[in-house]
Design an enzyme around this catalytic site. Sequence first.
Site, mmCIF file in Angstrom:
data_model
loop_
_atom_site.group_PDB
_atom_site.id
_atom_site.type_symbol
_atom_site.label_atom_id
_atom_site.label_comp_id
_atom_site.label_asym_id
_atom_site.label_seq_id
_atom_site.Cartn_x
_atom_site.Cartn_y
_atom_site.Cartn_z
ATOM 1 N N CYS A 191 59.514 -52.635 67.493
ATOM 2 C CA CYS A 191 59.092 -53.087 66.163
ATOM 3 C C CYS A 191 59.151 -51.935 65.169
ATOM 4 O O CYS A 191 60.227 -51.498 64.806
ATOM 5 C CB CYS A 191 57.704 -53.719 66.248
ATOM 6 S SG CYS A 191 57.265 -54.701 64.801
ATOM 7 N N HIS A 200 57.721 -57.487 71.169
ATOM 8 C CA HIS A 200 56.778 -56.521 71.745
ATOM 9 C C HIS A 200 56.611 -56.696 73.253
ATOM 10 O O HIS A 200 55.722 -57.425 73.698
ATOM 11 C CB HIS A 200 55.419 -56.673 71.076
ATOM 12 C CG HIS A 200 55.378 -56.171 69.669
ATOM 13 N ND1 HIS A 200 54.808 -54.961 69.320
ATOM 14 C CD2 HIS A 200 55.864 -56.697 68.534
ATOM 15 C CE1 HIS A 200 54.942 -54.775 68.022
ATOM 16 N NE2 HIS A 200 55.572 -55.819 67.511
ATOM 17 N N GLU A 223 55.214 -54.801 75.273
ATOM 18 C CA GLU A 223 53.888 -54.340 75.722
ATOM 19 C C GLU A 223 52.823 -55.424 75.583
ATOM 20 O O GLU A 223 51.715 -55.270 76.088
ATOM 21 C CB GLU A 223 53.481 -53.065 74.963
ATOM 22 C CG GLU A 223 52.914 -53.259 73.559
ATOM 23 C CD GLU A 223 53.960 -53.564 72.500
ATOM 24 O OE1 GLU A 223 55.120 -53.844 72.863
ATOM 25 O OE2 GLU A 223 53.625 -53.534 71.294
#
Lengths: 229, 758
Positions: free
Chosen positions: A87, A196, A198
């Site tokens: 991002c 994302h 994560e």
Amino acid sequence: MTTKIGVVTFPGTLDDADAARAVELAGGQAVSLWHADANLHEVDAVILPGGFSYGDYLRCGAISRFAPVMTEVISAANAGMPVLGICNGFQILCESGLLPGALTRNESLHFICRDQVLRVENTDTSWTSQFDEGAEIVIPLKNGEGRFVADVETLKRLEDENRVVFRYREVNPNGSKNDIAGICNDVGNVVGLMPHPEHAIEELTGPSEDGLDLISSVLHTLAGGRVSA
Amino acid sequence: MTTATKTGIDTVSQATATPDEAQPHRELGLTDDEYEQIKKILGRRPTNSELAMYSVMWSEHCSYKSSKVHLKQFGEKQSDAGRKAMLVGIGENAGVVDIGDGWAVTFKVESHNHPSYIEPYQGAATGIGGIVRDILSMGARPLAVMDPLRFGPADGNDTKRVLPGIVAGIGGYGNCLGLPNIGGEIVFDASYAGNPLVNALCIGAMRHEDVHLASAKGVGNRVILYGARTGGDGIGGVSVLASETFSEGGPTKRPAVQVGDPFMEKLLIECTLEVLHAGLVEGIQDLGGAGISCATSELASNGDGGMHVVLDHVPLRDSSLSPEEILMSESQERMCAIVAPQNVAEFLAICKKWDVEAADLGEVTTSGRLTVEWRGEQIVNVPPRSVAHDGPVLERPLARPEWQDALIADSSSNLKRPQSAEELRETLLAMVASPNLADKSLVTDQYDRYVQGNTVLAQPEDAGVVRIDENTNLGVALATDCNARFVQLDPYIGAQLALAEAYRNVAATGATPLAVTDCLNFGSPEDPSVMWQFSEAVRGLADGCLELEVPVTGGNVSFYNQTGTTPILPTPVVGVLGVLDDVTKRTSMAWKDAGDLIYLVGSTRDELDGSEWAQVIHGHLGGVPPKLDLTAERELAKFLVGAGRNGKLVAAHDVSQGGVAQTLVEMALRANVGAHITLPNDVEPFVLLFSESAARAVTVIHPQDKDVFESACVRHGLEFADIGTVDSGNELTFAGQFAVSIDELRAAHVGTFPALFG
């Protein structure tokens, strides 16, 4: 020895703790790196996490690329160290010139947070070696400026050289050219993507655990040698 | 300002020398009585700076002068269990609750209604910023935010103007701060046209030993202001905006909305947590309404009582600001800390690390006075308690409205109900597409729900759930609710129904309800009818909280929510906090496997007064709200928590606006799987589907758990009905009545918001 993966914190970085959690869950050791410290502290790879570094004022990533730590990241990346930009991290990689193209405002002009289906297009990068080529994965997307754009020649080169790593499936959420969600540099050690990974590491908190495979990939790459160009 | 000395500043000595000088106290919102009271406290006329301070701190918004006499019930009516859970109660920046394992949680909901009407984006953004700093100033790391919102008619011009800006402001600020937005409400009603409600809730967590309070103790300790520079924004915002009704033709005083900088707030959060954890802070206070006036007087009043501040040291964005303006400015992203002299250097070093500007303004003294100096002259010398805590207290007249009886008599029983299966089907589709019941993802997808990686459940689930401790999986659930239509019909019962709904929503996820915060949005306190609604709602809420043993830990009152002389529906938004000792056992609203059994738990009565059906189909509001049964609510909650913890619940979803029909549709759409529903014979299908009887939930279990489940219902004294099974098809079928495909439901449910606001 445990593989050390550095996670950079800029002023305004938000997903640094999340990226560190992903590294630890995948079996690596997360090392905090500070924007003002021109030192990578002997890490084996670097993640530039998401957020709004410097408030995204001026232009996303435009100020962060000048941070002292980025000088080190850029030279390490050029020397082959695996670097992942997520991002805002992707935006910083583009501003730094490590990746081509730019991220502009979403076509809708709104911030978008959604569970996004991606296709893994290239498994020859440091960060995708553990995926099956063509695998469809679900990763949260959340950004206001995620529309990937590049000139015609750059897009052609990216496609011809198989450097589109992730592509949006089902919905192109932001108007990115060629449905591009993530790309890599010409040797595949530097990868940037808007969604994302994560946030897709635990059944409890994410739509899938697909994101862990990016970290597993780099751990595997680092354990087994370099990715060939 | 009308007075001036030779240097242009009104000093204490000047004020003493010119006792009869005229001052603009009325323009600043102070009554003649209040002005006389200030003169009495000081033994002289106030300086212009003092007048500014009193005017802001004694405004309705800061002083709670109209509400205080009612709010004290929240402290008085408390159960032992409720008292035990509370580490810090009402009166601090936010209440703090013990959730076990050495963890404490602080949470609070606040209004930013008037600024958001004037400037939707900045009003909503700074609403988030302000509540986050309240949580931060308790010593907690902010974990998540929620936004209960109210707008005028969904297709109204004013709604089209304010909604996109408010949503963008909440997202723009909250997303940039890194706080997941885990829930909230979006409700439309004509009464909010011209006066939208923007409430913001923040929750934070800390270890018990990290709890900090806003007090200035320790003579000689330094007063450090840090964060953004002070500018001319938001001056008088509190007194002018929050304490007066917008009236056409009156003087315009509207330059007062603050401008937010979420990037600075993010730095402020990290910087503050670092100085707190380093043990460098004796007391801390955020700067919100009334800025430096509020922070210094509250810190001093809560501490040793004296403080000296040199106003010249305040870093300014605009060097032309007068001392009065500096004292009143509501510039955002500022905090004030009390720091021991030996720790100042380390404190400043941490500020520098985070690129946060800091200034040493002065010190804690034994004088018992708050004194402020400007260019070598004393411009403020007041007893801090008189500014911060001993403001006026009003016993406003209250009167049950004359129209209340007529409203109650106008029941929904005469409204035409659907007769045939086809009419029922049409009603259901019209209902799920109506703005209050329609899918809100056009809005909520503009908020980051993932950041921090601890969001276990978020909207559209019944409650937001966040993990607090990654090692133990301890977590909390939060829900906010208020059906203002019920409150209008009966404020005493309606407020308790709001409490019951939020309490039920929290329990539906498997969390044990623990504590309450409230945001009481009402019309003008000068209107006895409004004051009656307010007093009844507060009495109801206090009684309900006592009975459910969930203490009110803090909150906010917002008066003057009206357009012209027409007040909004009384809207006491209630937020309930619950605890899950293991968030991996939370219950979601999505059913899953074909063959699983669907139960309706709780009693359904013919209660359509004030319902969404009456509103959507007939535009009707009248009658009496559904029966309130807090014993049933408590048993239902215990049952939901117990069954969730035992792993017996596949899914659970509360029944509220729109009735069982809406609940089933939402569960099916969340799962993208259909079900076969058999309505019980003993209730009319229409009533079963659309009644809004309280204390009910739809639950889903595996067939093998049938006996255990049913005996648990019996044990808790809860009525239950097996109303069908999840199937593998793509239809929601009501046996003997009608069927509707998931696709058709989704089109109706999801299409509304894009059509209105896309």
